[in-house]
Design a protein around this motif. Sequence first.
Motif, short mmCIF file in Angstrom:
data_model
loop_
_atom_site.label_atom_id
_atom_site.label_comp_id
_atom_site.label_asym_id
_atom_site.label_seq_id
_atom_site.Cartn_x
_atom_site.Cartn_y
_atom_site.Cartn_z
N GLU A 1 37.21 -3.05 -13.31
CA GLU A 1 38.41 -2.63 -12.58
C GLU A 1 38.48 -3.30 -11.20
O GLU A 1 39.56 -3.62 -10.70
CB GLU A 1 38.51 -1.09 -12.49
CG GLU A 1 37.55 -0.40 -11.53
CD GLU A 1 36.05 -0.55 -11.86
OE1 GLU A 1 35.24 -0.34 -10.95
OE2 GLU A 1 35.68 -0.89 -13.01
N TYR B 1 55.59 -4.81 -9.07
CA TYR B 1 54.26 -4.91 -9.66
C TYR B 1 53.95 -3.61 -10.42
O TYR B 1 53.66 -2.60 -9.79
CB TYR B 1 53.18 -5.12 -8.59
CG TYR B 1 53.12 -6.53 -8.05
CD1 TYR B 1 52.45 -7.53 -8.75
CD2 TYR B 1 53.72 -6.85 -6.83
CE1 TYR B 1 52.38 -8.83 -8.25
CE2 TYR B 1 53.65 -8.14 -6.33
CZ TYR B 1 52.99 -9.13 -7.04
OH TYR B 1 52.92 -10.41 -6.55
N PRO B 2 53.98 -3.64 -11.76
CA PRO B 2 53.73 -2.42 -12.52
C PRO B 2 52.37 -1.78 -12.21
O PRO B 2 52.21 -0.57 -12.33
CB PRO B 2 53.78 -2.90 -13.98
CG PRO B 2 54.58 -4.16 -13.95
CD PRO B 2 54.34 -4.79 -12.62
N ARG B 3 51.38 -2.60 -11.79
CA ARG B 3 50.03 -2.07 -11.56
C ARG B 3 49.72 -1.89 -10.08
O ARG B 3 48.55 -1.78 -9.69
CB ARG B 3 49.00 -3.00 -12.21
CG ARG B 3 49.15 -3.07 -13.72
CD ARG B 3 48.39 -4.25 -14.32
NE ARG B 3 46.95 -4.10 -14.17
CZ ARG B 3 46.08 -5.07 -14.44
NH1 ARG B 3 46.50 -6.24 -14.89
NH2 ARG B 3 44.79 -4.86 -14.27
N ALA C 1 41.29 -6.62 -9.86
CA ALA C 1 42.06 -6.61 -8.61
C ALA C 1 41.54 -7.62 -7.59
O ALA C 1 42.33 -8.27 -6.89
CB ALA C 1 42.01 -5.21 -8.00
N ASP D 1 46.38 -11.62 -16.08
CA ASP D 1 46.03 -10.20 -16.12
C ASP D 1 45.45 -9.70 -14.80
O ASP D 1 44.73 -8.71 -14.77
CB ASP D 1 45.04 -9.94 -17.26
CG ASP D 1 43.72 -10.69 -17.05
OD1 ASP D 1 43.64 -11.55 -16.12
OD2 ASP D 1 42.76 -10.44 -17.79
N SER E 1 55.78 -1.90 -5.02
CA SER E 1 55.52 -0.87 -6.04
C SER E 1 56.56 -0.95 -7.16
O SER E 1 56.31 -0.51 -8.28
CB SER E 1 55.51 0.51 -5.40
OG SER E 1 56.80 0.84 -4.93
N THR F 1 45.74 -7.90 -11.24
CA THR F 1 46.61 -6.80 -10.80
C THR F 1 47.76 -7.25 -9.91
O THR F 1 48.92 -6.93 -10.19
CB THR F 1 45.77 -5.74 -10.04
OG1 THR F 1 44.54 -5.57 -10.74
CG2 THR F 1 46.50 -4.41 -9.97
N SER G 1 51.33 -11.80 -12.63
CA SER G 1 50.76 -10.67 -13.37
C SER G 1 51.73 -10.16 -14.44
O SER G 1 52.83 -9.70 -14.12
CB SER G 1 50.42 -9.53 -12.39
OG SER G 1 49.77 -8.48 -13.07
N GLY G 2 51.32 -10.29 -15.69
CA GLY G 2 52.10 -9.72 -16.78
C GLY G 2 53.41 -10.42 -17.11
O GLY G 2 54.15 -9.95 -17.96
N GLU H 1 47.49 0.96 -9.09
CA GLU H 1 46.09 0.72 -9.52
C GLU H 1 45.32 0.02 -8.38
O GLU H 1 44.16 0.36 -8.09
CB GLU H 1 46.15 -0.17 -10.76
CG GLU H 1 44.92 -0.31 -11.58
CD GLU H 1 45.14 -1.33 -12.71
OE1 GLU H 1 44.36 -2.28 -12.81
OE2 GLU H 1 46.12 -1.18 -13.49
#
Length: 439
Positions: free
Chosen positions: A164, A409-411, A168, A350, A406, A352, A357-358, A414
């Motif tokens: 994790e 960025y979906p994460r 990040a 992938d 926020s 964060t 990202s994504g 996190e």
Amino acid sequence: MGSTASAKNGTWRNWGGNVSARPAREVAPASVDELAAAVRRAAEDGLPVKPVGTGHSFTSIAATDGVLIRPHLLTGIRDIDRAAGTVTVEAGTPLKRLNVALAREGLSLTNMGDIMEQTVSGAISTGTHGTGRDSASIAAQVRGLELVTADGSVLTCSEKENPEVFAAARTGLGALGVVTAITFAVEPVFLLTAREEPMPFDRVCAEFDQLHAENEHFEFYWFPHTGNTNTKRNNRSAGPERPVPRLRGWFEDEFLSNGVFQVANWVGRAVPATVPAIARISSRALSARTYTDVPYKVFTSPRRVRFVEMEYAVPREALVETLRELKAMVDRSPLRVSFPVEVRTAPADDITLSTASGRDSAYIAVHMFRGTPYRGYFTAAERIFTAHEGRPHWGKIHTRDAEYFSRVYPRFAEFTALRDRLDPERRFGNDHLRRVLGA
């Protein structure tokens, strides 16, 4: 100090000259233990801590009034694992030195950005990237990280260990700890053939999907006030090596791209009305050329003309529409823009807070010559980029805050939760991080 950030009378300045700071003290640790001790001592003194690289960020992401950590003694290759295809390097190593050292070992990064002045840790922490259909940013090539966290402990992370943190910290904005070493995926050195040629703006837009699909690395520069672009396609090659001849290389990359371009910008800054005419000449100055060389000599080029920059990542499918809106805005405005607009791509990753990202992404970078008023242009450009849910480059000028991030960025939550865990007292905080990550 050459191209790096400078410190005069205790004042630290970035490369672009638009950010300065006065740290309480500076340290240059020669080992991870010394760095950890410096972090612990800062905590005892109640001071924030910030490592700086070469100052190539245009934001105040590295500015501090606390303890400034200079990384120039933490350099060099720690370990090469040919079986695993990895190289572990000290965080303060400039990309330039890493590239040369790897080439000597018959190795190379898969992809890289277009300048190599930055330290490896500065480059990954801000999400530095080149262009690629399949290969992504420098951070996406990281396989392991070592960092000193707020309590002075040393944390190692990878996909298996502290995953994790790894997710990040590869693009950690300096908010999670001080990166001390990075393990990169590398591969046997290869050759790239670069094909550079002018192309009308409308044709690049019409054929963009095809140009992107057919080339491993495609990018182009559009010259505002003109309908002209310069395109560059880099693809792997079986050889033979055919570098740019030295004299031609000096003429095009130094004399035209840096020397004459510098003078043109001085003229444009003094007499803005001349900019469109200069742009028409600039956009035609570089003729088509093809050459084959080792990757770092093809991906990177010298940038001696100082500028400030804003760059946004938009969803790749939104690129052409965004770019057409940008061109329409410049065409109908009184703005005079002497620097080309740079367009590149990256596949989804992938990480964060990676700008890709994504989502498959396209990057649009706008530049202004240092010392010219840039706010009007950047504000108008940013309005267009944010309408497409753009994500700004972490090391370049933007006005976004945590509330905006926020949403795009979906994460995001996190990342901020991890920061709360690793740095509850905000030892690595500064005004800039308060804005982009929230208090």
